[in-house]
Design a protein around this motif. Structure first.
Motif, mmCIF file in Angstrom:
data_model
loop_
_atom_site.group_PDB
_atom_site.id
_atom_site.type_symbol
_atom_site.label_atom_id
_atom_site.label_comp_id
_atom_site.label_asym_id
_atom_site.label_seq_id
_atom_site.Cartn_x
_atom_site.Cartn_y
_atom_site.Cartn_z
ATOM 1 N N SER A 167 0.831 -1.118 -0.089
ATOM 2 C CA SER A 167 -0.090 -0.033 0.016
ATOM 3 C C SER A 167 0.853 1.106 -0.078
ATOM 4 C CB SER A 167 -0.916 0.101 1.401
ATOM 5 O OG SER A 167 -1.649 1.218 1.287
ATOM 6 N N SER A 168 0.470 2.373 -0.774
ATOM 7 C CA SER A 168 1.303 3.572 -0.797
ATOM 8 C C SER A 168 0.957 4.441 0.437
ATOM 9 C CB SER A 168 1.045 4.162 -1.961
ATOM 10 O OG SER A 168 -0.543 4.690 -2.084
ATOM 11 N N TYR A 169 0.060 4.094 0.961
ATOM 12 C CA TYR A 169 -0.481 4.881 2.377
ATOM 13 C C TYR A 169 -0.562 4.277 3.627
ATOM 14 C CZ TYR A 169 -4.981 3.887 0.690
ATOM 15 O OH TYR A 169 -6.350 3.282 0.408
ATOM 16 N N LEU A 170 -1.310 3.066 3.612
ATOM 17 C CA LEU A 170 -1.708 2.104 4.687
ATOM 18 C C LEU A 170 -0.266 1.666 5.356
ATOM 19 C CD1 LEU A 170 -5.021 0.655 3.883
ATOM 20 C CD2 LEU A 170 -4.729 2.643 5.234
ATOM 21 N N PRO A 171 -0.184 1.543 6.670
ATOM 22 C CA PRO A 171 1.208 0.810 7.143
ATOM 23 C C PRO A 171 1.095 -0.403 6.724
ATOM 24 C CG PRO A 171 -0.567 1.423 8.899
ATOM 25 C CD PRO A 171 -1.072 2.081 7.735
ATOM 26 N N ASP A 172 2.287 -0.949 6.889
ATOM 27 C CA ASP A 172 2.829 -2.420 6.699
ATOM 28 C C ASP A 172 1.993 -3.047 7.793
ATOM 29 O OD1 ASP A 172 4.549 -4.860 7.881
ATOM 30 O OD2 ASP A 172 4.732 -4.379 5.702
ATOM 31 N N PRO A 173 1.366 -4.360 7.476
ATOM 32 C CA PRO A 173 0.371 -4.890 8.402
ATOM 33 C C PRO A 173 1.141 -5.438 9.666
ATOM 34 C CG PRO A 173 0.037 -5.460 6.161
ATOM 35 C CD PRO A 173 1.033 -4.598 6.126
ATOM 36 N N LEU A 174 2.467 -6.013 9.574
ATOM 37 C CA LEU A 174 3.368 -6.498 10.429
ATOM 38 C C LEU A 174 3.711 -5.466 11.351
ATOM 39 C CD1 LEU A 174 5.298 -9.498 8.768
ATOM 40 C CD2 LEU A 174 3.089 -9.458 10.227
ATOM 41 N N SER A 175 3.702 -4.242 11.061
ATOM 42 C CA SER A 175 4.229 -3.110 11.720
ATOM 43 C C SER A 175 2.963 -2.611 12.923
ATOM 44 C CB SER A 175 4.774 -1.867 11.102
ATOM 45 O OG SER A 175 3.847 -1.161 10.542
ATOM 46 N N VAL A 176 1.881 -2.804 12.507
ATOM 47 C CA VAL A 176 0.811 -2.230 13.194
ATOM 48 C C VAL A 176 0.547 -3.316 14.761
ATOM 49 C CG1 VAL A 176 -1.796 -1.835 13.326
ATOM 50 C CG2 VAL A 176 -0.218 -1.377 11.328
ATOM 51 N N GLU A 177 0.868 -2.504 15.810
ATOM 52 C CA GLU A 177 0.608 -3.320 16.993
ATOM 53 C C GLU A 177 -0.670 -3.248 17.793
ATOM 54 O OE1 GLU A 177 4.161 -2.727 19.277
ATOM 55 O OE2 GLU A 177 5.406 -3.688 17.609
ATOM 56 N N SER A 178 -1.297 -2.242 17.218
ATOM 57 C CA SER A 178 -2.579 -1.613 18.110
ATOM 58 C C SER A 178 -3.525 -0.860 17.080
ATOM 59 C CB SER A 178 -2.295 -0.781 19.248
ATOM 60 O OG SER A 178 -1.289 0.348 18.770
ATOM 61 N N VAL A 179 -4.901 -1.247 17.380
ATOM 62 C CA VAL A 179 -5.804 -0.757 16.291
ATOM 63 C C VAL A 179 -6.825 -0.398 17.198
ATOM 64 C CG1 VAL A 179 -7.294 -1.217 14.264
ATOM 65 C CG2 VAL A 179 -5.036 -2.043 14.355
ATOM 66 N N ILE A 180 -7.628 0.686 17.005
ATOM 67 C CA ILE A 180 -8.939 0.869 17.527
ATOM 68 C C ILE A 180 -9.961 1.299 16.374
ATOM 69 C CG2 ILE A 180 -8.508 3.378 17.820
ATOM 70 C CD1 ILE A 180 -10.410 3.161 20.559
ATOM 71 N N ASP A 181 -11.218 0.696 16.742
ATOM 72 C CA ASP A 181 -12.320 0.867 15.581
ATOM 73 C C ASP A 181 -13.327 1.779 16.306
ATOM 74 O OD1 ASP A 181 -14.356 0.605 13.731
ATOM 75 O OD2 ASP A 181 -14.775 -1.318 14.072
ATOM 76 N N ILE A 182 -13.453 2.727 16.017
ATOM 77 C CA ILE A 182 -14.544 3.520 16.580
ATOM 78 C C ILE A 182 -15.932 3.509 15.993
ATOM 79 C CG2 ILE A 182 -15.050 6.177 17.354
ATOM 80 C CD1 ILE A 182 -12.849 5.074 18.918
ATOM 81 N N CYS A 183 -17.033 3.238 16.729
ATOM 82 C CA CYS A 183 -18.187 3.205 16.200
ATOM 83 C C CYS A 183 -18.175 1.781 15.496
ATOM 84 C CB CYS A 183 -18.842 4.440 15.172
ATOM 85 S SG CYS A 183 -18.658 5.945 16.212
ATOM 86 N N THR A 184 -18.101 0.790 16.341
ATOM 87 C CA THR A 184 -17.639 -0.388 15.709
ATOM 88 C C THR A 184 -19.061 -1.225 15.164
ATOM 89 O OG1 THR A 184 -16.624 -2.419 15.791
ATOM 90 C CG2 THR A 184 -17.846 -1.659 17.800
ATOM 91 N N GLY A 185 -20.282 -1.043 15.627
ATOM 92 C CA GLY A 185 -21.492 -1.504 15.313
ATOM 93 C C GLY A 185 -21.446 -2.991 15.601
ATOM 94 N N SER A 186 -21.452 -3.635 14.370
ATOM 95 C CA SER A 186 -21.351 -5.178 14.413
ATOM 96 C C SER A 186 -20.133 -5.744 14.661
ATOM 97 C CB SER A 186 -21.977 -5.728 13.244
ATOM 98 O OG SER A 186 -21.279 -5.502 12.109
ATOM 99 N N GLY A 187 -19.065 -5.041 14.816
ATOM 100 C CA GLY A 187 -17.751 -5.375 14.828
ATOM 101 C C GLY A 187 -16.973 -5.703 13.639
ATOM 102 N N CYS A 188 -17.719 -5.366 12.495
ATOM 103 C CA CYS A 188 -17.202 -6.193 11.209
ATOM 104 C C CYS A 188 -15.583 -5.599 10.931
ATOM 105 C CB CYS A 188 -18.055 -6.132 10.040
ATOM 106 S SG CYS A 188 -18.514 -4.215 9.566
#
Length: 311
Positions: free
Chosen positions: A129-150
């Motif tokens: 990806s030209s803008y999103l981070p490398d998947p293995l470099s991401v150690e923490s994620v938050i989903d705000i307004c998750t709804g069904s959690g998808c």
């Protein structure tokens, strides 16, 4: 003899019920937009998902003869789709993002975020990806307004070493999200929190913020068809111009991002308003199959996060 009895006696194959459903849906002038955009596609989804068949493969099954129980089920659900005008996903109890199933009912909005498409297109392509981070470099994620959690569940799949937090103000929505987290066996990596935006997580910071907040303006809500009115109102209401929650997210996100991180946010039709109101923010607008300016990516640095910020 009821109309449903007549139908189940006369119609015997999936092709029969598909044609019948399309005719009923068109005659009733149903509205769509919950993963399908036409009567033809909505009828196919309702029939295939009701029969536990792959929702994207119709042709091999068209002339399959149905059992009496299956015929009765389809007749009842086609009738319910027309008379209640509930989205088909509520009638089958499932919705899909890029083929991945999630439980849904009237406690949550039917998932249809562009962000799911973006994650798949960016991380399953041959190039990084030209803008999103490398998947293995991401150690923490938050989903705000998750709804069904998808989206939180998709994040857990794309960022294999990350711990995931997911927040929603609705206790009912979180009950559905809990079921989906269990279905995808992510209880050990994905934590659900009840509360308003970042409030439940205190001062914690993340490498990635994902959010599909309520962003519909009051004028548009007033024109909703019945299908949209069947969904939780709080999942849509973004204030007078639709961007109240997005403004709060932009103000609060810098306090919760690690250097090098960023936020991906879906906002609907508010690009011009945001760019006029925040002329100094470097939004990257992401094109999807249905939109060129409904989702933005913004880096932590563009939001004012510096390398000196503490984790």
């Amino acid at each position: 003899m009821s109309q449903d009895d007549d139908i189940t006696r006369e119609l015997t194959t999936i092709r029969d019920y598909w044609r019948y459903a399309i005719s009923r849906f068109n005659a009733a002038k149903l509205s769509f937009g919950h993963g399908t955009t036409t009567a033809t596609d909505d009828a196919a989804f309702l029939i295939l998902d009701s029969l536990d068949l792959p929702i994207d493969i119709l042709d091999p099954f068209l002339d399959a003869r149905l059992t009496p129980t299956e015929r009765q089920l389809l007749a009842e659900r086609i009738h319910a789709r027309v008379t209640t005008r509930k989205p088909s996903a509520y009638l089958t109890g499932r919705s899909y993002i890029q083929g991945i199933p999630f439980r849904v009912d009237e406690r949550v909005i039917v998932p249809r975020s562009h962000i799911g498409e973006i994650l798949f297109s960016e991380y399953l392509s041959e190039e990084d990806s030209s803008y999103l981070p490398d998947p293995l470099s991401v150690e923490s994620v938050i989903d705000i307004c998750t709804g069904s959690g998808c989206l939180a569940i998709l994040a857990a799949k794309f960022f294999p070493v990350a711990e995931i937090d997911a927040v929603d103000l609705s206790a009912d929505a979180l009950e559905v999200a809990k079921l989906n987290v269990a279905d995808h066996e992510l209880e050990d990596r994905l934590t659900l929190h009840k509360g308003d935006l970042f409030t439940p997580i205190g001062n914690r910071k993340y490498d990635l913020i994902i959010t599909n907040p309520p962003y519909v303006d009051h004028e548009e809500i007033a024109l909703f068809p019945d299908e949209y009115r069947a969904e939780p109102a709080m999942a849509f209401d973004g204030g007078l111009d639709g961007l109240d929650i997005v403004r709060t997210l932009l103000a609060e996100a810098p306090k919760h991002l690690n250097p090098g991180g960023g936020m991906i946010c879906e906002i609907g039709n508010g690009r011009e308003i945001l760019e006029e109101e925040f002329p100094d923010l470097d939004f990257l607008w992401i094109e999807t199959t249905e939109s060129q300016d409904s989702v933005f990516w913004i880096t932590a640095e563009a939001l004012g996060v510096t390398a000196a910020s503490k984790r």
